[in-house]
Design an enzyme around this catalytic site. Structure first.
Site, PDB file in Angstrom:
ATOM      1  N   LYS A 207       0.772  -1.367  -0.409  1.00  0.00           N
ATOM      2  CA  LYS A 207      -0.048   0.277   0.095  1.00  0.00           C
ATOM      3  C   LYS A 207       0.861   1.570   0.151  1.00  0.00           C
ATOM      4  O   LYS A 207       2.111   1.703   0.908  1.00  0.00           O
ATOM      5  CB  LYS A 207      -0.992  -0.194   1.201  1.00  0.00           C
ATOM      6  CG  LYS A 207      -1.956   0.797   1.052  1.00  0.00           C
ATOM      7  CD  LYS A 207      -2.722   0.657   2.991  1.00  0.00           C
ATOM      8  CE  LYS A 207      -3.762   1.923   2.629  1.00  0.00           C
ATOM      9  NZ  LYS A 207      -4.766   1.336   4.077  1.00  0.00           N
TER      10      LYS A 207
ATOM     11  N   SER B  82      -9.694   1.306   3.075  1.00  0.00           N
ATOM     12  CA  SER B  82      -8.929   2.295   2.476  1.00  0.00           C
ATOM     13  C   SER B  82      -7.211   1.389   1.860  1.00  0.00           C
ATOM     14  O   SER B  82      -7.347   1.713   0.388  1.00  0.00           O
ATOM     15  CB  SER B  82      -7.985   3.418   3.236  1.00  0.00           C
ATOM     16  OG  SER B  82      -7.516   2.748   4.315  1.00  0.00           O
TER      17      SER B  82
ATOM     18  N   SER C 243      -9.776  -0.930   7.576  1.00  0.00           N
ATOM     19  CA  SER C 243      -9.752  -0.182   5.605  1.00  0.00           C
ATOM     20  C   SER C 243      -8.495  -1.561   5.205  1.00  0.00           C
ATOM     21  O   SER C 243      -8.157  -2.152   4.356  1.00  0.00           O
ATOM     22  CB  SER C 243      -8.045   0.573   6.027  1.00  0.00           C
ATOM     23  OG  SER C 243      -8.889   1.678   6.146  1.00  0.00           O
TER      24      SER C 243
END
Length: 494
Positions: A84, A166, A190
């Site tokens: 990420k 996210s 997330s």
């Protein structure tokens, strides 16, 4: 051996890749090339990756050479893993949290997570798109959107199905077979949300099991990194590689004796026969008919597999009206700490400067505004406010000690069962407890949002336990996964 490697790579797992490389009919270099070809073909639609590691092929070649000369380092040797975009890498990849303000920011060194993956022999394939600032920028921002990367789409229904956030790019890329697995981060849902929405396995570890050093923060009280993979086995392999104490993150001292270097011994499907699983019915009350059917089928399957189902189970914290003050106060403090250490060439070194940068570049940077950033900037940044300390204490006590733990102890439970990220992920996040989600089925119909996205499609079921109960949760998830096999690749990307 006549194998169509382009077809073989779809849904290939880490043990299978490792066996192929040991047998000599596949190399890490070929593996990286196969994924790069798929990324080139499919990612223009999905927007799941922000950038590819320009050194990936050379790293793979070096690892192939090392395998031939001195042998494999272990299960991740030569395996392409994605990170990420809020996880530092001290290489030619940027770390930006999806923000234009950090679009040209290079980290000075690897995060502990990245360093441990490299030490295990993994190839860092690239950085994945994410909801900008881990969805702590604006209350109206779409999950999966960043000003740097655009909107990540769900490969099971691009532009139609909700992706979750996210860690949206990590989920979409792994689900579409653009890499072997990925690392996401979670503050509240997330990892679990996008994994559930894309038929993946996601693990949100106990706070203190995995180091946060070198990860762009929201909060020091809830942030953690964790695996996102297509199988429980792959997620367990990744977790073992990144778990453990780290002097750069004092929170990991609590988990030093609890961490395992290898979580694969807990891949025991038979453990379900002696498991006790609680059903927190309160958190199912707002589910529509399709989503309720998925969790009811999961409960029935777990019963058939021998688990004792305690239904219903009440949590003392069910009626608590939660606030988000811990995130509001800690974001300013810990983001300022991170930004202050960035190179002078980066245009922002504080939350205040970030807000000003976005205002100067509003057309590109503020599609959804930045109300949440402004809300956090209004705090002192000292963490001395009484309402902050009260909220922090309340989270830990009511969600954990007097919430999840009460139910587990009263009924002698191994875990609580939730549907995807429907309530349980936030409780576990506030308590600092682990969650594992595993594919639980598919909803043919769903609720459509005002923006046109629908909740139908893949849905995960999530097991939640007490602190450092990852071994137990992995056993439960593995047993359920092996018996049900709900995951299949998205048809447009197979």
């Amino acid at each position: 051996m006549n194998i169509n490697k382009k077809k073989w790579i779809i849904e290939a797992d880490i043990p299978g890749m490792q066996a192929a490389m040991e047998e000599g009919w596949l190399t890490s270099e070929e593996l990286v090339a196969l994924y790069l070809e798929r990324i080139g073909s499919h990612d223009p639609l999905l927007c799941s990756l922000l950038e590819i590691n320009p050194e990936a092929m050379e790293i793979a070649k070096a690892l192939d050479k090392e395998r031939g000369e001195t042998g494999s380092r272990g299960r991740l040797h030569g395996i392409p893993i994605m990170l990420k975009d809020n996880i530092d890498t001290g290489d030619k990849l940027h770390t930006s949290a999806g923000s234009l303000a950090l679009a040209n920011s290079y980290a000075a060194e690897d995060s502990t997570v990245a360093a441990r993956l490299r030490a295990a022999g993994a190839v860092i394939l690239g950085k994945t798109n994410m909801t900008e600032w881990a969805n702590f920028m604006s209350g109206s921002m779409w999950a999966g959107y960043s000003s740097r990367g655009g909107l990540t789409l769900n490969p099971y229904g691009p532009g139609e199905l909700f992706i979750g956030g996210s860690s949206s790019g990590s989920a979409a890329a792994v689900a579409a077979n653009l890499g072997a697995a990925a690392i996401g981060t979670e503050t509240s849902g997330s990892i679990i949300s996008p994994a559930s929405q894309t038929a993946l396995v996601g693990i949100k570890p106990t706070m203190g099991l995995v180091s946060r050093a070198g990860i762009i923060p929201i909060t020091n009280s809830q942030d953690t990194a964790g695996p996102m993979a297509r199988t429980v086995t792959d997620a367990a392999i990744l977790l073992g590689a990144i778990a453990g104490a780290d002097e750069r993150d004092e929170a990991t001292a609590a988990g030093e004796k609890q961490a395992h270097r290898d979580y694969t011994p807990f891949l025991d499907a038979s453990d379900l026969k002696q498991a006790r699983i609680g059903i927190p019915r309160f958190y199912y009350k707002d589910l529509d008919e399709e989503r309720l059917a998925v969790i009811e089928r999961a409960i029935a399957d777990l019963k058939k597999l021998g688990a004792a189902i305690i239904d219903p189970v009440e949590l003392p914290c069910e009626q608590v009206d939660w606030d988000w003050l811990v995130l509001r106060y800690e974001f300013k403090k810990y983001l300022n700490d991170y930004l202050a250490k960035l190179d002078e060439s980066v245009p922002v070194h504080s939350l205040q400067e970030l807000i000003a940068f976005n205002e100067r570049h509003a057309e590109a940077a503020l599609k959804y505004g930045q109300g949440t950033l402004v809300w956090s900037e209004e705090t002192s940044g000292t963490l001395m406010e009484p309402e902050y300390t009260d909220s922090l204490r309340r989270n830990k006590e009511l969600a954990g000690l007097h919430g999840i733990d009460v139910a587990l102890e009263l009924h002698r439970l191994d875990a609580l069962l939730f549907l995807g990220n429907e309530g349980g992920d936030d409780l576990a996040a506030r308590a600092g407890y682990p969650v594992i989600t595993v594919p639980g089925g598919y909803a043919e119909q769903g609720i459509t949002s005002p923006g046109g996205y629908t909740t139908r499609g893949p849905l995960g079921i999530s097991f939640i336990g007490t602190a450092f109960s990852e071994p137990t949760l992995i056993k439960l998830a593995y047993g359920y996964e092996q018996a049900t096999k709900h995951r299949y690749p998205p048809s447009a990307f197979s």
